[in-house]
Design an enzyme around this catalytic site. Sequence first.
Site, PDB file in Angstrom:
ATOM      1  N   TYR A   1       0.790  -1.098   0.139  1.00  0.00           N
ATOM      2  CA  TYR A   1       0.132   0.104   0.000  1.00  0.00           C
ATOM      3  C   TYR A   1       0.639   1.091  -0.053  1.00  0.00           C
ATOM      4  O   TYR A   1       0.696   2.102  -0.708  1.00  0.00           O
ATOM      5  CB  TYR A   1      -0.775   0.091   1.209  1.00  0.00           C
ATOM      6  CG  TYR A   1      -1.878   1.410   1.309  1.00  0.00           C
ATOM      7  CD1 TYR A   1      -2.746   1.326   0.027  1.00  0.00           C
ATOM      8  CD2 TYR A   1      -1.677   2.213   2.145  1.00  0.00           C
ATOM      9  CE1 TYR A   1      -3.651   2.536   0.380  1.00  0.00           C
ATOM     10  CE2 TYR A   1      -2.443   3.336   2.343  1.00  0.00           C
ATOM     11  CZ  TYR A   1      -3.358   3.538   1.272  1.00  0.00           C
ATOM     12  OH  TYR A   1      -4.119   4.516   1.048  1.00  0.00           O
TER      13      TYR A   1
ATOM     14  N   LYS B   1       1.184   4.262  -2.641  1.00  0.00           N
ATOM     15  CA  LYS B   1       1.337   5.696  -2.567  1.00  0.00           C
ATOM     16  C   LYS B   1       2.430   6.377  -2.815  1.00  0.00           C
ATOM     17  O   LYS B   1       2.392   7.803  -2.998  1.00  0.00           O
ATOM     18  CB  LYS B   1       0.510   6.010  -1.030  1.00  0.00           C
ATOM     19  CG  LYS B   1      -1.034   5.560  -1.121  1.00  0.00           C
ATOM     20  CD  LYS B   1      -1.821   6.254  -2.075  1.00  0.00           C
ATOM     21  CE  LYS B   1      -3.515   5.747  -1.833  1.00  0.00           C
ATOM     22  NZ  LYS B   1      -4.337   6.357  -2.678  1.00  0.00           N
TER      23      LYS B   1
HETATM   24  P1  NDP Z   1     -13.484   4.251   0.699  1.00  0.00           P
HETATM   25  O1  NDP Z   1     -13.230   2.884   0.701  1.00  0.00           O
HETATM   26  O2  NDP Z   1     -14.723   4.653   1.351  1.00  0.00           O
HETATM   27  O3  NDP Z   1     -13.992   4.712  -0.715  1.00  0.00           O
HETATM   28  C1  NDP Z   1     -13.057   4.242  -1.856  1.00  0.00           C
HETATM   29  C2  NDP Z   1     -13.430   4.449  -3.278  1.00  0.00           C
HETATM   30  O4  NDP Z   1     -12.739   3.920  -4.248  1.00  0.00           O
HETATM   31  C3  NDP Z   1     -14.740   3.890  -3.485  1.00  0.00           C
HETATM   32  O5  NDP Z   1     -15.946   4.850  -3.874  1.00  0.00           O
HETATM   33  C4  NDP Z   1     -14.709   2.901  -4.332  1.00  0.00           C
HETATM   34  O6  NDP Z   1     -15.813   2.572  -5.158  1.00  0.00           O
HETATM   35  C5  NDP Z   1     -13.482   3.377  -5.248  1.00  0.00           C
HETATM   36  N1  NDP Z   1     -12.789   2.252  -5.873  1.00  0.00           N
HETATM   37  C6  NDP Z   1     -11.917   1.094  -5.317  1.00  0.00           C
HETATM   38  N2  NDP Z   1     -11.518   0.418  -6.120  1.00  0.00           N
HETATM   39  C7  NDP Z   1     -11.733   0.933  -7.337  1.00  0.00           C
HETATM   40  C8  NDP Z   1     -12.003   0.657  -8.716  1.00  0.00           C
HETATM   41  N3  NDP Z   1     -10.999  -0.596  -9.150  1.00  0.00           N
HETATM   42  N4  NDP Z   1     -12.359   1.440  -9.524  1.00  0.00           N
HETATM   43  C9  NDP Z   1     -13.114   2.537  -9.285  1.00  0.00           C
HETATM   44  N5  NDP Z   1     -13.331   2.618  -8.273  1.00  0.00           N
HETATM   45  C10 NDP Z   1     -12.846   2.017  -6.946  1.00  0.00           C
HETATM   46  O7  NDP Z   1     -12.219   4.819   1.143  1.00  0.00           O
HETATM   47  P2  NDP Z   1     -11.811   6.381   1.197  1.00  0.00           P
HETATM   48  O8  NDP Z   1     -12.802   7.550   0.651  1.00  0.00           O
HETATM   49  O9  NDP Z   1     -11.042   6.610   2.293  1.00  0.00           O
HETATM   50  O10 NDP Z   1     -10.404   6.494   0.070  1.00  0.00           O
HETATM   51  C11 NDP Z   1     -10.398   7.286  -0.937  1.00  0.00           C
HETATM   52  C12 NDP Z   1      -8.986   7.401  -1.417  1.00  0.00           C
HETATM   53  O11 NDP Z   1      -8.382   7.939  -0.302  1.00  0.00           O
HETATM   54  C13 NDP Z   1      -8.174   6.125  -1.538  1.00  0.00           C
HETATM   55  O12 NDP Z   1      -7.174   6.433  -2.624  1.00  0.00           O
HETATM   56  C14 NDP Z   1      -7.191   5.712  -0.407  1.00  0.00           C
HETATM   57  O13 NDP Z   1      -6.050   5.026  -0.456  1.00  0.00           O
HETATM   58  C15 NDP Z   1      -7.010   7.581   0.347  1.00  0.00           C
HETATM   59  N6  NDP Z   1      -6.820   7.621   1.492  1.00  0.00           N
HETATM   60  C16 NDP Z   1      -7.636   7.155   2.522  1.00  0.00           C
HETATM   61  C17 NDP Z   1      -7.265   7.532   3.829  1.00  0.00           C
HETATM   62  C18 NDP Z   1      -8.132   6.966   4.831  1.00  0.00           C
HETATM   63  O14 NDP Z   1      -7.737   6.886   5.973  1.00  0.00           O
HETATM   64  N7  NDP Z   1      -9.377   6.729   4.818  1.00  0.00           N
HETATM   65  C19 NDP Z   1      -6.079   8.098   3.912  1.00  0.00           C
HETATM   66  C20 NDP Z   1      -5.240   8.498   3.129  1.00  0.00           C
HETATM   67  C21 NDP Z   1      -5.589   8.137   1.743  1.00  0.00           C
HETATM   68  P3  NDP Z   1     -16.405   1.181  -5.530  1.00  0.00           P
HETATM   69  O15 NDP Z   1     -15.830   0.055  -4.527  1.00  0.00           O
HETATM   70  O16 NDP Z   1     -17.781   1.400  -5.707  1.00  0.00           O
HETATM   71  O17 NDP Z   1     -15.682   1.062  -6.989  1.00  0.00           O
HETATM   72  C1  8X3 Z   2      -4.468   5.592   4.608  1.00  0.00           C
HETATM   73  C2  8X3 Z   2      -3.886   5.811   5.820  1.00  0.00           C
HETATM   74  O1  8X3 Z   2      -2.508   5.311   7.580  1.00  0.00           O
HETATM   75  O2  8X3 Z   2      -3.926   3.451   6.751  1.00  0.00           O
HETATM   76  O3  8X3 Z   2      -3.883   5.797   3.471  1.00  0.00           O
HETATM   77  O4  8X3 Z   2      -2.092   4.406   5.576  1.00  0.00           O
HETATM   78  S1  8X3 Z   2      -2.845   4.550   6.356  1.00  0.00           S
END
Ligand code: NDP
Ligand code: 8X3
Length: 252
Positions: A153, A157
């Site tokens: 992961y 990133k």
């Molecule tokens: P969620 O799981 O709530 O949302 C993730 C979204 O990504 C969903 O809408 C999902 O839609 C979509 N997704 C996943 N795989 C695919 C795919 N193959 N094609 C299209 N869409 C896809 O997580 P977050 O909102 O937290 O995550 C959003 C972003 O933020 C990610 O890139 C994550 O790595 C990043 N992030 C999150 C953090 C956290 O702590 N929450 C911190 C830092 C970064 P569906 O399943 O319907 O396709």
């Molecule tokens: C998501 C935050 O801390 O799980 O990107 O890597 S962490």
Amino acid sequence: MKKIICITGASSGFGKATAELFAKNGHDLIISARRIDRINFLAEELSKKYNVKVLPIELDVRNQLAVKNAFFNLPENWKKIDVLINNAGLASGLDKIQDGNIDDWDRMLDTNVKGLLYVSKEVIPLMIARQKGHIINIGSTAGKEVYQKGNVYCASKYAVDALSKAMRIDLLEYGIKVTQIAPGGAETEFSEVRFHGDKEKAKAVYNGFQPMSANDIAEIIYYTTTLSSHLCINDLVVTSVAQANNYYFHRE
Ligand code: NDP
Ligand code: 8X3
């Protein structure tokens, strides 16, 4: 001025909250994800509530041909994308490298790195043609510091971090802004996905401190799009006040 905002991964978490905030501010949206039922529902809800146009698209960003077709088939008036938010992404599994699951590795690299590239490949020419645009890549603190069991992961990133820098350099001559937002822990469906549906394990991640919310990140994303045309936030790391970095949390 009304803009067209294209958001990947809008069925949940950051993407969904960001869609709502842009709609609330009067912008038209292209929203996509794999769970089309959620995307259709959101499109209907936002267009009615805020009187904006919303185009829902079923899209798996890992499918290069599907991504190409989705953007090729956009009606001409939807091709004037002002802001692309490369948000779709996930963590799958939390294991030491020696215990890692190949399917988890493929899922993360295919979605977080290749998916972001496939979507950008289709949208960048549309922005170059108009000599303007703003690409916002959702990175992570995991792309700034590697933590135990974060391995693949984190690698995905770190790639987003590198690609954001690379895009900014390569697109410089076209006036296209490139912003990376690198959040720390935020409570969305993220941890549930990481732990393959284990809600208890997911909940425990946020024990004893107040994590960020999807709305917090939406507000930050929105803010980066409100600056004067000559300004670009290049890279923004944001955490809850209880998180110093990937290692230090203040838990009550
Ligand atoms: P969620 O799981 O709530 O949302 C993730 C979204 O990504 C969903 O809408 C999902 O839609 C979509 N997704 C996943 N795989 C695919 C795919 N193959 N094609 C299209 N869409 C896809 O997580 P977050 O909102 O937290 O995550 C959003 C972003 O933020 C990610 O890139 C994550 O790595 C990043 N992030 C999150 C953090 C956290 O702590 N929450 C911190 C830092 C970064 P569906 O399943 O319907 O396709
Ligand atoms: C998501 C935050 O801390 O799980 O990107 O890597 S962490």
